[in-house]
Design a protein around this motif. Sequence first.
Motif, mmCIF file in Angstrom:
data_model
loop_
_atom_site.group_PDB
_atom_site.id
_atom_site.type_symbol
_atom_site.label_atom_id
_atom_site.label_comp_id
_atom_site.label_asym_id
_atom_site.label_seq_id
_atom_site.Cartn_x
_atom_site.Cartn_y
_atom_site.Cartn_z
ATOM 1 N N ASP A 172 0.847 -1.189 0.000
ATOM 2 C CA ASP A 172 0.000 0.000 0.000
ATOM 3 C C ASP A 172 0.888 1.246 0.000
ATOM 4 O O ASP A 172 1.279 1.751 1.053
ATOM 5 C CB ASP A 172 -0.896 -0.027 1.250
ATOM 6 N N VAL A 175 -0.216 4.637 1.870
ATOM 7 C CA VAL A 175 -0.119 4.682 3.333
ATOM 8 C C VAL A 175 1.338 4.889 3.752
ATOM 9 O O VAL A 175 1.616 5.588 4.721
ATOM 10 C CB VAL A 175 -0.741 3.422 3.972
ATOM 11 N N ARG A 177 3.429 6.711 2.168
ATOM 12 C CA ARG A 177 3.657 8.157 2.016
ATOM 13 C C ARG A 177 3.026 8.924 3.175
ATOM 14 O O ARG A 177 3.570 9.933 3.635
ATOM 15 C CB ARG A 177 3.078 8.644 0.694
ATOM 16 N N LEU A 178 1.880 8.432 3.657
ATOM 17 C CA LEU A 178 1.236 9.085 4.802
ATOM 18 C C LEU A 178 2.113 9.035 6.047
ATOM 19 O O LEU A 178 1.955 9.838 6.961
ATOM 20 C CB LEU A 178 -0.107 8.414 5.109
ATOM 21 N N MET A 179 3.029 8.064 6.118
ATOM 22 C CA MET A 179 3.950 7.981 7.260
ATOM 23 C C MET A 179 5.097 8.967 7.085
ATOM 24 O O MET A 179 5.998 9.001 7.908
ATOM 25 C CB MET A 179 4.549 6.579 7.411
ATOM 26 N N GLY A 180 5.103 9.713 5.970
ATOM 27 C CA GLY A 180 6.147 10.706 5.750
ATOM 28 C C GLY A 180 7.361 10.177 5.012
ATOM 29 O O GLY A 180 8.353 10.882 4.856
ATOM 30 N N ILE A 181 7.297 8.918 4.582
ATOM 31 C CA ILE A 181 8.446 8.321 3.891
ATOM 32 C C ILE A 181 8.385 8.733 2.416
ATOM 33 O O ILE A 181 7.380 8.469 1.757
ATOM 34 C CB ILE A 181 8.423 6.789 4.043
ATOM 35 N N PRO A 182 9.420 9.393 1.900
ATOM 36 C CA PRO A 182 9.335 9.955 0.545
ATOM 37 C C PRO A 182 9.193 8.884 -0.533
ATOM 38 O O PRO A 182 9.994 7.942 -0.602
ATOM 39 C CB PRO A 182 10.660 10.696 0.367
ATOM 40 N N GLN A 291 -4.557 -3.021 -1.014
ATOM 41 C CA GLN A 291 -5.259 -2.237 -2.012
ATOM 42 C C GLN A 291 -4.286 -1.259 -2.638
ATOM 43 O O GLN A 291 -3.276 -0.918 -2.072
ATOM 44 C CB GLN A 291 -6.455 -1.502 -1.417
ATOM 45 N N SER B 48 -4.634 15.687 3.804
ATOM 46 C CA SER B 48 -3.388 14.941 4.012
ATOM 47 C C SER B 48 -2.528 14.888 2.755
ATOM 48 O O SER B 48 -1.428 14.360 2.795
ATOM 49 C CB SER B 48 -3.707 13.520 4.470
ATOM 50 N N LEU B 50 -3.231 13.325 -0.147
ATOM 51 C CA LEU B 50 -3.396 12.153 -1.017
ATOM 52 C C LEU B 50 -4.086 12.514 -2.322
ATOM 53 O O LEU B 50 -3.840 11.894 -3.350
ATOM 54 C CB LEU B 50 -4.189 11.052 -0.302
ATOM 55 N N ALA B 69 2.747 17.323 -1.299
ATOM 56 C CA ALA B 69 2.798 15.861 -1.309
ATOM 57 C C ALA B 69 2.497 15.328 0.094
ATOM 58 O O ALA B 69 2.829 15.978 1.082
ATOM 59 C CB ALA B 69 4.174 15.390 -1.771
ATOM 60 N N PRO B 70 1.873 14.140 0.173
ATOM 61 C CA PRO B 70 1.505 13.601 1.487
ATOM 62 C C PRO B 70 2.685 13.468 2.448
ATOM 63 O O PRO B 70 2.541 13.709 3.649
ATOM 64 C CB PRO B 70 0.898 12.233 1.165
ATOM 65 N N GLU B 71 3.874 13.099 1.915
ATOM 66 C CA GLU B 71 4.997 12.925 2.838
ATOM 67 C C GLU B 71 5.425 14.246 3.471
ATOM 68 O O GLU B 71 5.866 14.282 4.621
ATOM 69 C CB GLU B 71 6.174 12.203 2.170
ATOM 70 N N ALA B 74 2.837 15.109 6.130
ATOM 71 C CA ALA B 74 3.066 14.238 7.284
ATOM 72 C C ALA B 74 4.210 14.777 8.141
ATOM 73 O O ALA B 74 4.152 14.770 9.365
ATOM 74 C CB ALA B 74 3.369 12.819 6.815
ATOM 75 N N ARG B 75 5.249 15.265 7.496
ATOM 76 C CA ARG B 75 6.408 15.770 8.241
ATOM 77 C C ARG B 75 6.097 17.027 9.032
ATOM 78 O O ARG B 75 6.815 17.372 9.956
ATOM 79 C CB ARG B 75 7.566 16.054 7.289
ATOM 80 N N LEU B 80 -2.745 10.808 9.208
ATOM 81 C CA LEU B 80 -4.059 10.294 8.829
ATOM 82 C C LEU B 80 -4.132 8.804 9.130
ATOM 83 O O LEU B 80 -3.259 8.040 8.722
ATOM 84 C CB LEU B 80 -4.315 10.527 7.326
ATOM 85 N N PRO B 82 -6.196 5.999 7.936
ATOM 86 C CA PRO B 82 -7.158 5.905 6.834
ATOM 87 C C PRO B 82 -8.333 4.973 7.130
ATOM 88 O O PRO B 82 -8.253 4.116 8.013
ATOM 89 C CB PRO B 82 -6.318 5.371 5.676
ATOM 90 N N ARG B 86 -6.084 -0.179 6.867
ATOM 91 C CA ARG B 86 -4.925 -0.280 5.968
ATOM 92 C C ARG B 86 -3.605 -0.461 6.703
ATOM 93 O O ARG B 86 -2.618 0.209 6.415
ATOM 94 C CB ARG B 86 -4.900 0.925 5.029
ATOM 95 N N LEU B 99 7.515 1.879 11.131
ATOM 96 C CA LEU B 99 7.374 2.714 9.937
ATOM 97 C C LEU B 99 6.623 4.007 10.243
ATOM 98 O O LEU B 99 6.905 5.046 9.661
ATOM 99 C CB LEU B 99 6.654 1.957 8.829
ATOM 100 N N GLY B 100 5.678 3.921 11.186
ATOM 101 C CA GLY B 100 4.905 5.104 11.546
ATOM 102 C C GLY B 100 5.780 6.251 12.021
ATOM 103 O O GLY B 100 5.479 7.417 11.782
ATOM 104 N N VAL B 103 10.627 8.241 9.885
ATOM 105 C CA VAL B 103 11.296 9.450 9.401
ATOM 106 C C VAL B 103 11.200 10.599 10.397
ATOM 107 O O VAL B 103 11.810 11.637 10.200
ATOM 108 C CB VAL B 103 10.727 9.926 8.038
ATOM 109 N N HIS B 104 10.416 10.411 11.445
ATOM 110 C CA HIS B 104 10.184 11.518 12.371
ATOM 111 C C HIS B 104 11.094 11.464 13.584
ATOM 112 O O HIS B 104 11.420 12.480 14.179
ATOM 113 C CB HIS B 104 8.727 11.505 12.852
ATOM 114 N N ARG B 147 0.053 3.414 14.978
ATOM 115 C CA ARG B 147 1.025 3.683 13.917
ATOM 116 C C ARG B 147 1.039 5.169 13.552
ATOM 117 O O ARG B 147 2.083 5.775 13.371
ATOM 118 C CB ARG B 147 0.679 2.823 12.690
#
Lengths: 293, 234
Positions: A172, A175, A177-182, A291, B48, B50, B69-71, B74-75, B80, B82, B86, B99-100, B103-104, B147
Amino acid sequence: MLVQQIVNAISLGGVYALLALGLAIVFSIVGLINFAHGELMTIAGYCLLGALLMGVPLAVAVVVAVASAAIAAVLMEQIAFKPMRGASVTSLLITSFAVSSLLKVLFQNGISARPQPIAMPSWMTGAFQFGHVSIGVGPLLSIAGSALALIALELFLRRTVMGTAMRAAAEDFNVVRLMGIPAGRIIATAFLLSGLLAGLASLLWIAQRASVDPLMGFTPVLKAFIATVVGGLGSLPGAVVGGLLLGVIEVALQSALPPDVAPYRDAIVLSGVILVLLFRPDGVIPAARAQRS
Amino acid sequence: MLSVRSLQVRYGEVEAVRCVDLTVGRGEIVALVGANGAGKSTTLAAISGLVRPAGGSVTFQGEDVTGLAPELIARRGVALTPEGRRVFASLTTAENLMLGGAVHLGRAALKEREAEMLDLFPILRRYHRIKAGNLSGGEQQMLAIARSLMSKPKLLLLDEPSLGLAPQIIDKVFDLIADLRRSGLTILLVEQNVALALEIADSAVVIANGNVALSGSAAELATSDLVRQAYLGI
């Protein structure tokens, strides 16, 4: 004789597995079947040749060759595929065909359409003698190379943050990207890995053929593509299993088929592929994907 | 803290969000409610990053973040969770959490934050090395929220946290959301269960057909005739 054939089978299957893995890694993340993957092999081949002609020691030339395939893969993504991000799968596929043709023409006109010989050191063409059995150094080297690459890749995917993020992105991407990972870094890493694997596969391929030509990547990558489909498109364990399976079947048929049937070897292998896909349409080890939006 | 002005989102020809305005103040829970397909999830997706809004603006902490961009969003501290959870099914609970925050936070801070999350969601502790796909729906929802929290967000966007969960589990999730607010987190909550959402929220925005139909304090809306008839079935 049997031991020899088994070694040959695993060695050929190992090369297919490395190539199939490269295709599968990129597919699992970007959804692109990179038909220009074979040209990465070719690039590695010519860089090996060039480095050796310049008098670089073999060990260094090998590193140069593998690195050049990896760099070429990343550049390919940046130049050809990145502008197409968000485009349909078909557009991406056609882009990869275009990149492949372009590079082939460049090699044919810029270097030569004819195969260029690469002199392999004599120890590589020798054989070990175990009692009555003699086993080629080349195939053994190839098995060791493939095995080490598989272990290194597995460690990378399991133990590092980037590797974990790549496994997550295969499931996915949004998701992740939502964690901030580029996204860009994950895609670049996927191409880098596929290039490294293609470079290594190229060396193992060349080690047993001792020449480079502009179309050298076509056949092995076609086989690797079949291996990824049989194994389950986008599934990494599937790619390895598919590659090994294909290598074993090819070598088995090669030695078992009577001479008049031998030309039909590929037809028989591909019929087998159809048979596998009839019963397991998602491949032997289907990819896990929640998904994709 | 978050301000959305005249937001408009299109999927091709379809106008999913026509004009949505909403404001979330620091430490508040704002509920975004409305019927299925009203544009709630799309609004969160636009905030967010997306989906790229076709018009309007999203401002977070005084900075324009529209269309980033979402990343990058997020920073800046927006997380979010979802719809449909997911979680990464083939990754372990621990890997999902890692992973959550990856990068932070630095390595040490990541471990520390993970321990905090396991204290907050003790149920996750025993699934540490188990693939998230094997967790129950409620456990996956807890994991998805944990997460998101790993990054120590300033604003949490929660999309349908009650979806597909058993009633007792829903109560647990909502108790937790209330706890999170008490700890100072700002939350924008999308929820189909309007009664539940109004119970927990400070203020609420009702969306219908991509427009804001009504907005006000949660207490006001809970007694409004329109909301009572259309969404609460009273």
